[in-house]
Design an enzyme around this catalytic site. Structure first.
Site, PDB file in Angstrom:
ATOM      1  CG  HIS A 107      14.146   5.199  20.501  1.00 52.71           C
ATOM      2  ND1 HIS A 107      12.985   4.443  20.564  1.00 52.71           N
ATOM      3  CD2 HIS A 107      15.167   4.306  20.436  1.00 52.71           C
ATOM      4  CE1 HIS A 107      13.299   3.155  20.522  1.00 52.71           C
ATOM      5  NE2 HIS A 107      14.618   3.048  20.460  1.00 52.71           N
ATOM      6  CB  SER A 251       0.024  -9.745 -12.593  1.00 58.05           C
ATOM      7  OG  SER A 251       0.896 -10.639 -11.907  1.00 58.05           O
TER       8      SER A 251
END
Length: 338
Positions: A107, A251
């Site tokens: 990092h 859905s």
């Protein structure tokens, strides 16, 4: 953006170097074990009182005290927490640095924000797996890998990119893809993602949804399932194939609600605040704030952490998860060994 794979890396380059992994946490244990099993000469550097010494030895790794490991290594990979890295670098690594050595990070925080300033006669590179260390390890064990970012900050000997590429390949990155970037881009995008979306944004959204339902009189168990538990189902779909894949799977009612209501929650005001957060990262304000917090003993950090642990969503979640024993099966993290 350039992406490279095992075929683009010279696997022998890292095998010809002695690699010191400083730290044996999530990333440290993954890098050390993956490198060893890829044929690299690896040592682990730890402080004298580290509880990880026995874990590393049990994994068949050579363990030295951090200063000694840095002294004998050609490549020194710093894998300690950001807040500890400047002190470890100053006390254990810097005195052992010699011209033409390779100093590496997973990092770019310390180097980019100048909390660590390497001498100009050493090579400096970054190999950042885009996943936690336990996933880096488990994917390697399955014969696969996690994508890695590669960046070169200083190239004294002219071969730093090749060494970094070979290192990334040895920990499994070459099987998934090695992406070239720079320290600035890796650091700033990583911090922004954590703060605005992946951690800060997500946890605040989950808690706000839970509170909205419970304050309206709904059972906390129902609120937990709808606002936290089912998050994994959605994230898995996103992880597998992006936003379109998720919308294909849910859905029509859920997708319509997504398309028409989502923008009311995360709106222009939210995005404006995101830009402020990004600005704080880019200016170094966040880095200074975090290091100051650590230097003062982390009082604000600990207070906020304690408040989060006391939130009712944690209490409800603990009891509900006890009803689902399968959640504890095949976990990535085993605190006894990694």
């Amino acid at each position: 953006m350039k992406v490279f794979y095992d075929a683009d890396a010279d696997s022998q380059l890292i095998k010809d170097k002695r690699v010191a992994i400083i730290g044996y946490g999530s990333q440290g244990h993954a890098h050390a074990n993956n490198l060893k099993e890829s044929g690299a000469d690896v040592i682990v550097g730890l402080p004298k009182d580290s509880r990880s010494i026995q874990k590393a030895k049990d994994a068949g790794l050579e363990v030295l005290y951090s200063r000694d490991a840095a002294e004998v290594a050609d490549v020194i990979m710093v894998l300690v927490p950001d807040e500890l890295a400047p002190g470890v670098y100053r006390d254990e690594i810097a005195p052992a640095l010699k011209a033409n050595k390779y100093l590496a990070f997973a990092h770019g925080f310390g180097v980019h924000f100048k909390k660590i300033v390497p001498p100009t006669d050493v090579n400096v590179f970054l190999v950042a797996p885009k996943g936690p260390g336990h996933l880096v390890r488990s994917e390697y064990e399955r014969g696969r890998g996690v994508p890695c970012l590669l960046a070169v900050h200083q190239d004294v000997t002219g071969d730093t990119r090749g060494i970094g590429m070979s290192y990334a390949s040895a920990i499994g990155g070459g099987k998934a893809g090695i992406i070239e970037t720079n320290f600035k881009e890796e650091t700033e995008t990583d911090l922004f993602g954590e703060q605005a979306v992946l951690c800060g944004g997500l946890t605040s959204l989950i808690q706000a949804g839970f509170e909205t339902l419970t304050e309206a009189g709904y059972a906390p168990e129902m609120a937990y399932f709808e606002c936290l538990h089912e998050m994994k189902l959605i994230v898995d779909l996103l992880y597998e194939g992006g936003i379109g894949n998720m919308r294909y799977s849910v859905s029509n009612t859920a997708e319509f609600g997504d398309l028409t209501r989502g923008g009311r929650i995360v709106n222009d005001e939210t995005k404006a605040e995101m830009k402020k957060i990004l600005g704080e990262i880019q200016s170094g304000q966040f880095a200074d704030e975090w290091m100051s917090e650590c230097e003062s003993g982390k009082p604000n950090f600990r207070r906020l952490e304690t408040e989060g642990e006391a939130h009712s969503i944690e209490t409800v979640g603990k009891s509900l998860r006890a009803m689902m024993p399968w959640l504890g099966e095949k976990t990535l993290v085993n605190k006894q060994v990694n």
